[in-house]
Motif scaffolding. Structure first.
Motif, short mmCIF file in Angstrom:
data_model
loop_
_atom_site.label_atom_id
_atom_site.label_comp_id
_atom_site.label_asym_id
_atom_site.label_seq_id
_atom_site.Cartn_x
_atom_site.Cartn_y
_atom_site.Cartn_z
N ASN A 1 0.86 -1.18 0.00
CA ASN A 1 0.00 0.00 0.00
C ASN A 1 0.89 1.24 0.00
N ALA A 2 0.44 2.28 -0.69
CA ALA A 2 1.18 3.53 -0.65
C ALA A 2 1.11 4.11 0.76
N GLY A 3 2.20 4.72 1.19
CA GLY A 3 2.24 5.30 2.53
C GLY A 3 1.38 6.55 2.64
N LYS A 4 1.01 6.88 3.86
CA LYS A 4 0.23 8.08 4.13
C LYS A 4 1.12 9.09 4.85
N VAL A 5 0.81 10.37 4.65
CA VAL A 5 1.64 11.46 5.16
C VAL A 5 0.83 12.32 6.13
N LEU A 6 1.40 12.54 7.32
CA LEU A 6 0.78 13.37 8.36
C LEU A 6 1.65 14.60 8.60
N ALA A 7 1.04 15.76 8.60
CA ALA A 7 1.72 17.01 8.97
C ALA A 7 1.22 17.44 10.34
N VAL A 8 2.15 17.72 11.26
CA VAL A 8 1.81 18.14 12.62
C VAL A 8 2.32 19.56 12.81
N LEU A 9 1.42 20.47 13.22
CA LEU A 9 1.78 21.87 13.46
C LEU A 9 1.34 22.27 14.85
N GLY A 10 2.01 23.27 15.41
CA GLY A 10 1.63 23.81 16.71
C GLY A 10 0.96 25.14 16.56
N ALA A 11 -0.08 25.39 17.38
CA ALA A 11 -0.78 26.67 17.31
C ALA A 11 0.10 27.81 17.81
N ARG A 12 1.00 27.50 18.73
CA ARG A 12 1.95 28.50 19.24
C ARG A 12 3.19 27.77 19.70
N GLY A 13 4.24 28.54 20.00
CA GLY A 13 5.43 27.94 20.55
C GLY A 13 5.13 27.24 21.87
N GLY A 14 5.68 26.04 22.04
CA GLY A 14 5.43 25.30 23.26
C GLY A 14 4.10 24.58 23.29
N ALA A 15 3.41 24.49 22.14
CA ALA A 15 2.12 23.81 22.11
C ALA A 15 2.26 22.31 22.29
N GLY A 16 3.43 21.79 21.97
CA GLY A 16 3.65 20.35 22.10
C GLY A 16 3.58 19.61 20.79
N ALA A 17 3.72 20.31 19.65
CA ALA A 17 3.61 19.66 18.34
C ALA A 17 4.74 18.67 18.11
N SER A 18 5.97 19.04 18.48
CA SER A 18 7.10 18.13 18.25
C SER A 18 6.97 16.86 19.09
N VAL A 19 6.57 17.02 20.34
CA VAL A 19 6.37 15.85 21.19
C VAL A 19 5.26 14.98 20.62
N PHE A 20 4.21 15.61 20.10
CA PHE A 20 3.12 14.83 19.53
C PHE A 20 3.56 14.11 18.26
#
Length: 368
Positions: free
Chosen positions: A118-137
């Motif tokens: 199956n072709a892979g799927k791509v997820l983009a994760v962004l944070g609403a502000r600095g320190g929102a926790g996007a990188s950890v998520f």
């Protein structure tokens, strides 16, 4: 006979020697066929077909059916009128050597890996502000996918994020980071990424990390696109940690994402910036969803947050116990029944349900 071997129908002995050397560099076993009869036998099943000018003429004379993944390879300069013949046999491209050697090595490596189920799927994760926790998520989603047995590619698209290897506890592990990657427009083999980058394993599944660094340049948009497509072709879950400052590299990830999520604390100011970010994404054709990190200090309800931002809430999560301590120790992993794992599983389920986005045009290397 191995049906998964790429096929070369090439009469030019010097060109064939070059192709065999490039195949060896790609870790690929290239099969040469001597004539049109042998080529016809392999024509339907070979993952990649390489033809020279004589091979093109033979395929045209014998009326071979059209198929995907046919490449015409000739020494530089290319013969005049060959483009017309190549189109008649359904060739996807015509390349000249030595200029297109890097592209061809990558294409041979991809063929050697075999097609993904199956072709892979791509997820983009962004944070609403600095320190929102996007990188950890983003890291949590990647580790949760690995735990589930999925091959995963985690891509750090934030040049000022300090490096996702720190979040993963991999900053001392060997492997390339973005400033050391020599990538531009075109195709990169997933096998090359797996060899060059830090990797975590669980059973037969792997998590490959392409992190930023504490110095050097951030990724170029064409390089981000090439890495994403490498993971997609091999059926991996591709997770991109995208900065709020939407530069060209960030858009390269967002435009290729099948799902985008915005991580926001349950706060009024964060909701305002989340709406601004969501509006930018929607204007570009992406429909993001919210991951809300609570509790709300002002008592905001999820329905109020969704209404304020204007996009649906995909998942909510309360504070992860001992998160700061595990990040400091470098042994972070979301707790199996914790809030991060729950939100990550919900996100992966939604990602799997998404139709694959039509990919934007990407420039590919071609030797003139």
């Amino acid at each position: 006979m191995n049906a998964n071997r790429p096929m070369a129908f090439v009469a030019d002995e010097n060109l064939l020697d070059d192709l065999l050397k490039l195949a060896a560099a790609a870790g690929c076993d290239l099969e040469r066929v001597p004539d049109a009869a042998a080529a016809r036998l392999r024509w339907p099943s070979a993952p990649l077909v390489l033809l020279d000018a004589i091979g093109v003429a033979e395929c045209e004379r014998e009326a071979f059916p059209r198929r995907d993944a046919v490449v015409v390879v000739v020494p530089d300069p290319e013969p005049q009128e060959l483009w017309k013949q190549a189109m008649e046999v359904g060739a996807e491209r015509l390349i000249t050597l030595p200029g297109a050697e890097p592209w061809l090595v990558s294409a041979l490596a991809d063929a050697a890996e075999g097609p993904a189920s199956n072709a892979g799927k791509v997820l983009a994760v962004l944070g609403a502000r600095g320190g929102a926790g996007a990188s950890v998520f983003a890291v949590s989603v990647s580790l949760t996918a690995l735990q589930a047995g999925d091959n995963t590619l985690l891509i750090d698209c934030d040049p000022r994020g300090g490096g996702l290897d720190v979040v993963l506890g991999a900053e001392t592990e060997e492997g390339l980071r973005w400033p050391e990657m020599q990538l531009s427009a075109g195709r990169v083999a997933a096998s090359s990424l797996h060899l060059a980058l830090p990797t975590r394993r669980r059973g037969s599944a792997r998590l490959t990390l392409l992190s930023g660094a504490r110095k050097g340049e951030g990724p170029a948009p064409d390089a981000v696109a090439a890495v994403i497509e490498a993971g997609r072709r091999t059926g991996e879950v591709v997770v991109c940690d995208v900065p709020r400052q939407l530069d060209a590299a960030a858009w390269a990830a967002i435009d290729r994402s099948d799902l985008a999520v915005i991580v926001t604390p349950a706060e009024v100011r964060a909701c305002i910036t989340a709406k601004q970010l969501a509006d930018e994404l929607r204007a570009r054709g992406t429909r993001p969803q919210l991951i809300v990190r609570g509790p709300s200090p002002g008592g905001l309800k999820m329905t109020e947050i969704a209404a304020a931002v204007g996009i649906p809430v995909l998942a909510t999560m309360r504070p992860e116990p001992q998160l700061a301590q595990s990040l400091e120790r470098g042994d972070f992993h979301p707790k199996p029944k914790g809030p991060l794992s729950g939100a990550a599983r919900a996100t992966l389920t939604e990602l799997a349900a998404q139709p694959q986005k039509t990919r934007p045009h990407q420039g590919e290397a071609r030797a003139a």
